[in-house]
Design a protein around this motif. Structure first.
Motif, PDB file in Angstrom:
ATOM      1  N   VAL A 158       1.204  -8.587  31.832  1.00 32.81           N
ATOM      2  CA  VAL A 158      -0.083  -9.204  31.535  1.00 32.81           C
ATOM      3  C   VAL A 158       0.080 -10.716  31.538  1.00 32.81           C
ATOM      4  N   PHE A 159      -0.791 -11.408  32.270  1.00 35.52           N
ATOM      5  CA  PHE A 159      -0.873 -12.867  32.165  1.00 35.52           C
ATOM      6  C   PHE A 159      -1.959 -13.164  31.141  1.00 35.52           C
ATOM      7  N   VAL A 160      -1.581 -13.826  30.057  1.00 35.56           N
ATOM      8  CA  VAL A 160      -2.592 -14.135  29.057  1.00 35.56           C
ATOM      9  C   VAL A 160      -2.561 -15.627  28.771  1.00 35.56           C
ATOM     10  N   GLY A 161      -3.707 -16.166  28.447  1.00 33.74           N
ATOM     11  CA  GLY A 161      -3.779 -17.595  28.158  1.00 33.74           C
ATOM     12  C   GLY A 161      -5.228 -18.003  28.101  1.00 33.74           C
ATOM     13  N   PRO A 162      -5.490 -19.183  27.535  1.00 28.23           N
ATOM     14  CA  PRO A 162      -6.884 -19.610  27.435  1.00 28.23           C
ATOM     15  C   PRO A 162      -7.490 -19.792  28.822  1.00 28.23           C
ATOM     16  N   SER A 163      -8.811 -19.765  28.864  1.00 30.04           N
ATOM     17  CA  SER A 163      -9.517 -19.887  30.124  1.00 30.04           C
ATOM     18  C   SER A 163      -9.210 -21.239  30.774  1.00 30.04           C
ATOM     19  N   GLY A 164      -8.979 -21.221  32.097  1.00 32.30           N
ATOM     20  CA  GLY A 164      -8.717 -22.460  32.821  1.00 32.30           C
ATOM     21  C   GLY A 164      -7.248 -22.840  32.876  1.00 32.30           C
ATOM     22  N   CYS A 165      -6.350 -21.949  32.448  1.00 35.94           N
ATOM     23  CA  CYS A 165      -4.934 -22.313  32.408  1.00 35.94           C
ATOM     24  C   CYS A 165      -4.199 -21.908  33.677  1.00 35.94           C
ATOM     25  N   GLY A 166      -4.892 -21.346  34.664  1.00 42.06           N
ATOM     26  CA  GLY A 166      -4.252 -21.077  35.950  1.00 42.06           C
ATOM     27  C   GLY A 166      -3.835 -19.638  36.186  1.00 42.06           C
ATOM     28  N   LYS A 167      -4.339 -18.704  35.373  1.00 49.90           N
ATOM     29  CA  LYS A 167      -3.965 -17.298  35.560  1.00 49.90           C
ATOM     30  C   LYS A 167      -4.516 -16.756  36.883  1.00 49.90           C
ATOM     31  N   THR A 168      -5.814 -16.996  37.105  1.00 50.85           N
ATOM     32  CA  THR A 168      -6.429 -16.501  38.332  1.00 50.85           C
ATOM     33  C   THR A 168      -5.769 -17.136  39.556  1.00 50.85           C
ATOM     34  N   THR A 169      -5.515 -18.431  39.464  1.00 47.56           N
ATOM     35  CA  THR A 169      -4.881 -19.127  40.584  1.00 47.56           C
ATOM     36  C   THR A 169      -3.527 -18.487  40.908  1.00 47.56           C
ATOM     37  N   THR A 170      -2.739 -18.174  39.885  1.00 46.56           N
ATOM     38  CA  THR A 170      -1.443 -17.550  40.105  1.00 46.56           C
ATOM     39  C   THR A 170      -1.606 -16.181  40.768  1.00 46.56           C
ATOM     40  N   LEU A 171      -2.573 -15.419  40.278  1.00 42.43           N
ATOM     41  CA  LEU A 171      -2.826 -14.096  40.843  1.00 42.43           C
ATOM     42  C   LEU A 171      -3.249 -14.202  42.309  1.00 42.43           C
ATOM     43  N   ARG A 172      -4.098 -15.186  42.585  1.00 49.11           N
ATOM     44  CA  ARG A 172      -4.586 -15.356  43.957  1.00 49.11           C
ATOM     45  C   ARG A 172      -3.466 -15.799  44.888  1.00 49.11           C
ATOM     46  N   MET A 173      -2.499 -16.534  44.350  1.00 47.32           N
ATOM     47  CA  MET A 173      -1.356 -16.907  45.195  1.00 47.32           C
ATOM     48  C   MET A 173      -0.534 -15.669  45.540  1.00 47.32           C
ATOM     49  N   LEU A 174      -0.417 -14.768  44.582  1.00 47.28           N
ATOM     50  CA  LEU A 174       0.317 -13.533  44.841  1.00 47.28           C
ATOM     51  C   LEU A 174      -0.430 -12.663  45.849  1.00 47.28           C
ATOM     52  N   ALA A 175      -1.760 -12.681  45.765  1.00 43.25           N
ATOM     53  CA  ALA A 175      -2.562 -11.890  46.702  1.00 43.25           C
ATOM     54  C   ALA A 175      -2.571 -12.510  48.098  1.00 43.25           C
ATOM     55  N   TYR A 221      -1.876  -7.965  35.355  1.00 38.49           N
ATOM     56  CA  TYR A 221      -3.175  -7.862  34.706  1.00 38.49           C
ATOM     57  C   TYR A 221      -3.469  -9.192  34.019  1.00 38.49           C
ATOM     58  N   VAL A 222      -4.599  -9.795  34.383  1.00 41.39           N
ATOM     59  CA  VAL A 222      -4.940 -11.100  33.822  1.00 41.39           C
ATOM     60  C   VAL A 222      -6.000 -10.940  32.741  1.00 41.39           C
ATOM     61  N   THR A 223      -5.811 -11.616  31.635  1.00 42.48           N
ATOM     62  CA  THR A 223      -6.824 -11.586  30.577  1.00 42.48           C
ATOM     63  C   THR A 223      -6.712 -12.842  29.720  1.00 42.48           C
ATOM     64  N   HIS A 224      -7.798 -13.214  29.064  1.00 43.67           N
ATOM     65  CA  HIS A 224      -7.700 -14.320  28.109  1.00 43.67           C
ATOM     66  C   HIS A 224      -7.649 -13.768  26.686  1.00 43.67           C
ATOM     67  N   ASP A 225      -7.690 -12.422  26.586  1.00 40.93           N
ATOM     68  CA  ASP A 225      -7.815 -11.773  25.292  1.00 40.93           C
ATOM     69  C   ASP A 225      -6.439 -11.302  24.836  1.00 40.93           C
ATOM     70  N   GLN A 226      -5.915 -11.912  23.770  1.00 39.92           N
ATOM     71  CA  GLN A 226      -4.546 -11.571  23.368  1.00 39.92           C
ATOM     72  C   GLN A 226      -4.429 -10.150  22.832  1.00 39.92           C
ATOM     73  N   VAL A 227      -5.533  -9.616  22.293  1.00 41.84           N
ATOM     74  CA  VAL A 227      -5.483  -8.232  21.814  1.00 41.84           C
ATOM     75  C   VAL A 227      -5.288  -7.289  23.002  1.00 41.84           C
ATOM     76  N   GLU A 228      -6.034  -7.562  24.081  1.00 44.85           N
ATOM     77  CA  GLU A 228      -5.897  -6.773  25.295  1.00 44.85           C
ATOM     78  C   GLU A 228      -4.458  -6.866  25.818  1.00 44.85           C
ATOM     79  N   ALA A 229      -3.921  -8.074  25.819  1.00 43.90           N
ATOM     80  CA  ALA A 229      -2.559  -8.278  26.300  1.00 43.90           C
ATOM     81  C   ALA A 229      -1.572  -7.485  25.455  1.00 43.90           C
ATOM     82  N   MET A 230      -1.696  -7.579  24.126  1.00 37.94           N
ATOM     83  CA  MET A 230      -0.752  -6.910  23.235  1.00 37.94           C
ATOM     84  C   MET A 230      -0.830  -5.397  23.372  1.00 37.94           C
TER      85      MET A 230
END
Ligand SMILES: Nc1ncnc2c1ncn2[C@@H]1O[C@H](COP(=O)(O)OP(=O)(O)O)[C@@H](O)[C@H]1O
Ligand SMILES: [Mg+2]
Lengths: 288, 371
Positions: B33-50, B189-198
């Protein structure tokens, strides 16, 4: 226990139902103005319908002496073939213009190309320039290339509609989320498959309105065919219509009858395409 | 199935650096799970992998193959977009069959795999509907099924649950993890929700401002956060941060914190201690004196400034000498705003962070060690 789904209420019978006032001074005035304007614009059409069945038609609005003779003249073979020519010219123009505009609009909307904004501004500017101002050089070019005939004229009329059609279509394609294309790319779809299977179906309402614009633009054009088509038998309906106005007499009845027939295909087209506008599946469900 | 490696990956948009030097290893078959506040580059990282974005510098490997410049279609990655990206003009069936049809699979095979995947995610009754005729949860399933109709090397999911209501979200979390374990496909799996991540991840990569702060299992993240940033991000409600001063007394370090004082063996800490430290303490581990385990010996007191009751538990915000401390009370404890309360905690439950860099100074053991 209550079985009906409808609950029964004890309505307050002693109270008056609240009704907003509908008859106000403002409403009366605005509706009257609208009615006057409507009559003003309807009069020419009323004349057209009445004159077309009046054996003594003039340029005045008269009660008709009923006859079908004008329609009989209007459907003579050379008049019908002029309508056929109009159909050929407009169809060629619609197909050429809409297809080219679709591809151009897609590229301008979704692809990275250099000088995109200057290009778009130019297109917008061109959509406001009447092609008539270029008629002399175009005539020269067509003459030199031996193109003074019906198909090249149709293609040229298609091109004249391009700038506006590109704008129309670009608005529709802009609204298609880029994720739909990315999802298709991840499924190994080629550019052509994306264009055909994703963009095209979603741009259908836009394509319908662009096609109607292209058709009407060519259907009503008088100057291009009259200058650029050198065979008299290949002239379209507007030129024919002009022919009813002889040098010493004007046959009003035939003009009216022919005009009505001439407007029918456009009406049919609008009704045929209206389903596309209404049903045009909105982008609902594409994104949350 | 595949492992994934990000090697010195940078992403810049023009002059803006979004991802500075990312290094990350994702194991075969893992749910990360990639977790972090919104705008921290999670989607960008995922899109680079895609393959939808090209890294500015660095390399991405899938297994041992360098895919940095491989076009998206040839990476064999399936993605669920944050917006679902369903084709609105196609029925659910056509949406699911789109990919296989593009890849030229036989009609009968496609029909079979559509039925199978629809069964798997419970869409079999809805195959002839358009996306507009589905609820949010159903659309989400279609997006999931469309990604699962083939066995890709990696699954990429970008906040797939963020638009669902709370109860559906909880249900889908469980369903997605279960499906992933069943299929065994490497999943990001990308999320900004730490509960979801945990609750979902085998491992979690905590992102902040384009950097990975820590990659660890949920339990490790909770017990030994690498830094104050991770410590305060993981866990709900957030960890309390307490100011403290310290003195060396031979083999012991003595801490003064909000009026209480205790010693910790110096060998507990990795390296030498900085001048300024901050202590972390989770709300669950700071107790009301009337409801405290006996091991809690450090006492502080303050004024109640806010009370938040969820029914099963009550969290009380207490002002202790100017520091607001969130503490878990028994549900419906008889306290009121403005009350003076005594709180106790066990120094073994504390986290010690460098006051400047935020680094966790006591990594590893959390064995009792207070002198
Ligand atoms: N195409 C782009 N051009 C410029 N900036 C972008 C682009 N895509 C993303 N960004 C920026 O990169 C940052 C990270 O975005 P993103 O990866 O979407 O964050 P997250 O998914 O973690 O919320 C954001 O500040 C965003 O504005
Ligand atoms: Mg995002």
């Amino acid at each position: 226990m209550q079985t009906s789904t409808e609950l029964s209420y004890n309505l307050p019978m002693d109270l008056k139902i609240n009704e907003p006032r509908t008859l106000t001074g403002g409403r009366v005035i605005s509706n009257l103005t609208a009615a006057l304007l409507a009559i003003f614009f309807a009069l020419p059409m009323v004349w057209m319908v009445l004159a077309s069945v009046d054996s003594e038609a003039t340029n005045q609005l008269n009660l008709p002496h009923l006859t079908a003779a004008h329609y009989w003249v209007a459907v003579q073979s050379e008049n019908l073939s002029a309508l056929g020519n109009s159909l050929i010219i407009s169809t060629v123009a619609t197909v050429v213009g809409t297809m080219a505009a679709f591809l151009a609009a897609y590229v301008l909307s979704k692809q990275h190309i250099p000088f995109k904004n200057p290009l778009l501004l130019t297109v917008l500017f061109l959509s406001g320039v009447p092609i008539s101002i270029l008629i002399v050089p175009i005539y020269k070019m067509f003459a030199a290339l031996g193109w003074l005939s019906i198909i090249p004229t149709g293609i040229l009329l298609g091109v004249t509609a391009l700038p506006f059609q590109i704008y129309q279509l670009k608005n529709f394609i802009d609204a298609i989320p880029v994720e739909l294309e990315e999802a298709a790319v991840l499924e190994q779809a080629s550019s052509f498959q994306i264009l055909w299977k994703v963009i095209f179906p979603l741009a259908k309402p836009g394509l319908a309105s662009a096609a109607i614009f292209g058709f009407v633009n060519a259907w009503g054009n008088f100057l291009m065919p009259v200058v650029l088509i050198n065979r008299l038998a290949d002239q379209p309906a507007p030129v024919r219509l002009f022919g009813f106005m002889g040098s010493n007499s004007i046959n009003y009845g035939v003009i009216a009858a022919y005009s009505i027939i001439y407007s029918l295909p456009v009406i049919v087209l609008f009704f045929g395409m209206s389903r596309q506008f209404k049903a045009g599946f909105s982008l609902g469900g594409a994104v949350k | 199935m595949a492992s994934v490696t990000f090697q010195n990956v940078w992403k810049r948009f023009g002059e803006l650096t979004i991802i500075p030097d990312l290094n990350l290893q994702i194991n075969d078959g893992e749910f990360i799970v990639f977790v972090g506040p919104s705008g921290c580059g999670k989607t960008t990282t995922l899109r680079m992998l895609a393959g939808l974005e090209t890294p500015t510098y660095g390399k991405i490997f899938v297994d041992d193959e360098d895919v940095t410049l491989t076009p998206p279609g040839r990476r064999d990655a399936a993605m669920v977009f944050q917006s679902y990206a369903l084709y609105p003009h196609m029925t659910v069936r056509k949406n699911l069959a789109f990919g296989p049809a593009i890849r030229g699979e036989a009609k009968s095979d496609i029909a079979r795999s559509v039925d199978k995947v629809a069964q798997l995610v419970g869409l079999d009754k809805l195959l002839d509907r358009r996306p507009a005729e589905l609820s949010g949860g159903q659309r989400q399933r279609v997006a999931l099924a469309r990604a699962m109709i083939r066995r890709p090397r990696v699954f990429l999911l970008d906040e797939p649950l963020s638009n669902l209501d709370a109860s559906l979200r909880t249900q889908m979390r469980a369903e997605i993890t279960q499906l992933q374990r069943q299929l065994g496909v490497t999943t990001v799996y990308v999320t900004h929700d730490q509960v979801e991540a945990m609750t979902m991840g085998d491992r979690i990569a905590v992102f902040d401002k384009g950097r990975v702060l820590q990659v660890a299992t949920p339990a490790e993240l909770y017990r030994s956060p690498a830094s104050k940033a991770v410590g305060t991000f993981i866990g709900s409600p957030n960890m309390n941060i307490l100011p403290a001063s310290l003195q060396h007394e031979g083999e012991t370090v003595r801490f003064d914190c909000l009026g209480t004082s205790f010693g910790v063996a110096a060998r507990e800490f990795s390296g030498s201690l900085p001048q300024v430290v901050e202590l972390g303490l989770r709300p669950d581990e700071i107790h009301w004196t009337k409801d405290a385990p006996s091991r809690c010996s450090e006492k502080i007191s303050g004024t109640v400034t806010a009370i938040e009751t969820t029914g099963s538990e009550t969290f009380v915000l207490v002002d202790v000498a100017g520091t607001l401390i969130n503490s878990k009370f028994p549900s419906f404890a008889p306290i009121h705003l403005g009350d003076q309360v005594n709180l106790v905690f066990d120094a073994n439950d504390l986290y010690f962070f460098d006051g400047v860099s935020g680094v966790n100074l006591r990594l590893g053991s959390k064995e009792p060690s207070v002198v």
